[in-house]
Design an enzyme around this catalytic site. Structure first.
Site, mmCIF file in Angstrom:
data_model
loop_
_atom_site.group_PDB
_atom_site.id
_atom_site.type_symbol
_atom_site.label_atom_id
_atom_site.label_comp_id
_atom_site.label_asym_id
_atom_site.label_seq_id
_atom_site.Cartn_x
_atom_site.Cartn_y
_atom_site.Cartn_z
ATOM 1 C CG ASP A 16 -1.610 1.233 1.511
ATOM 2 O OD1 ASP A 16 -2.377 1.655 0.631
ATOM 3 O OD2 ASP A 16 -1.394 1.832 2.580
ATOM 4 C CG ASP A 48 -1.118 7.574 0.445
ATOM 5 O OD1 ASP A 48 0.004 8.030 0.158
ATOM 6 O OD2 ASP A 48 -2.100 7.664 -0.304
#
Length: 178
Positions: A15, A17
């Site tokens: 991922d 952020d």
């Protein structure tokens, strides 16, 4: 580190952020990109072993008109400059309401990344900071690892099979996972 486990793991997807970079909500400014502590070392170690790396990112701010696809591309280019090169990038520009197949926790971006890398989903892992990341991995047949941040909900931590304190520990867990 048994070689059988290492040979099974051919890609680690991340991922963006809150996992690879410090989360700046709806960030459209490359100058605000700051790597998470230890991220570069973890990525370099994976690459040195020939393990592919990729980024899978929900960017609903595009659908909501808060940022443009170009903003996201420029932020991603900065992430690549600081932490890359990544073998694959997947971005979902949709909102929750769009009902797409790509937005995590749907498995679409995991399937797409594995297709581009030419590997089976069982040979990939996805590391993220929220339950949707882990659920997307599992829905696709990949291994999910949760690395909680202060915003990760307790029930997401409780619901994850593999939970690590940081990215380095997450990779250690992947090597030990059956």
């Amino acid at each position: 580190m048994g070689s059988s486990v290492t040979s099974k793991l051919r890609a680690v997807l991340f991922d963006r952020d809150g996992t690879l970079v410090i989360d700046v909500p709806y960030n459209g400014d490359p100058d605000l990109v700051r790597p998470m502590p230890g991220a570069k070392a973890v990525l370099d170690a994976l690459r040195s072993e020939g393990i592919a790396t990729g980024v899978l990112s929900n960017q609903s701010g595009i659908a909501r008109g808060m940022i443009t696809a170009e903003d996201v591309a420029s932020v991603n280019a900065r992430v690549d400059e600081l932490l890359g090169p990544f073998d694959v990038w997947e971005v979902c520009p949709h909102s929750d309401q769009d009902g797409c197949e790509c937005r995590k926790p749907a498995p679409g971006m995991v399937h797409s990344a594995c297709r581009k890398l030419g590997i089976a989903e069982s040979e990939a892992a996805l590391i993220g900071d929220i339950g949707a990341d882990v659920r997307a991995a599992e829905a696709a047949g990949a291994t999910g690892v949760l690395v909680p941040t202060p915003v990760t909900r307790a029930e997401e931590v409780a619901g994850a099979r593999l939970v690590a304190r940081n990215l380095a520990d997450a990779v250690v867990l992947l090597r030990e996972a059956p």
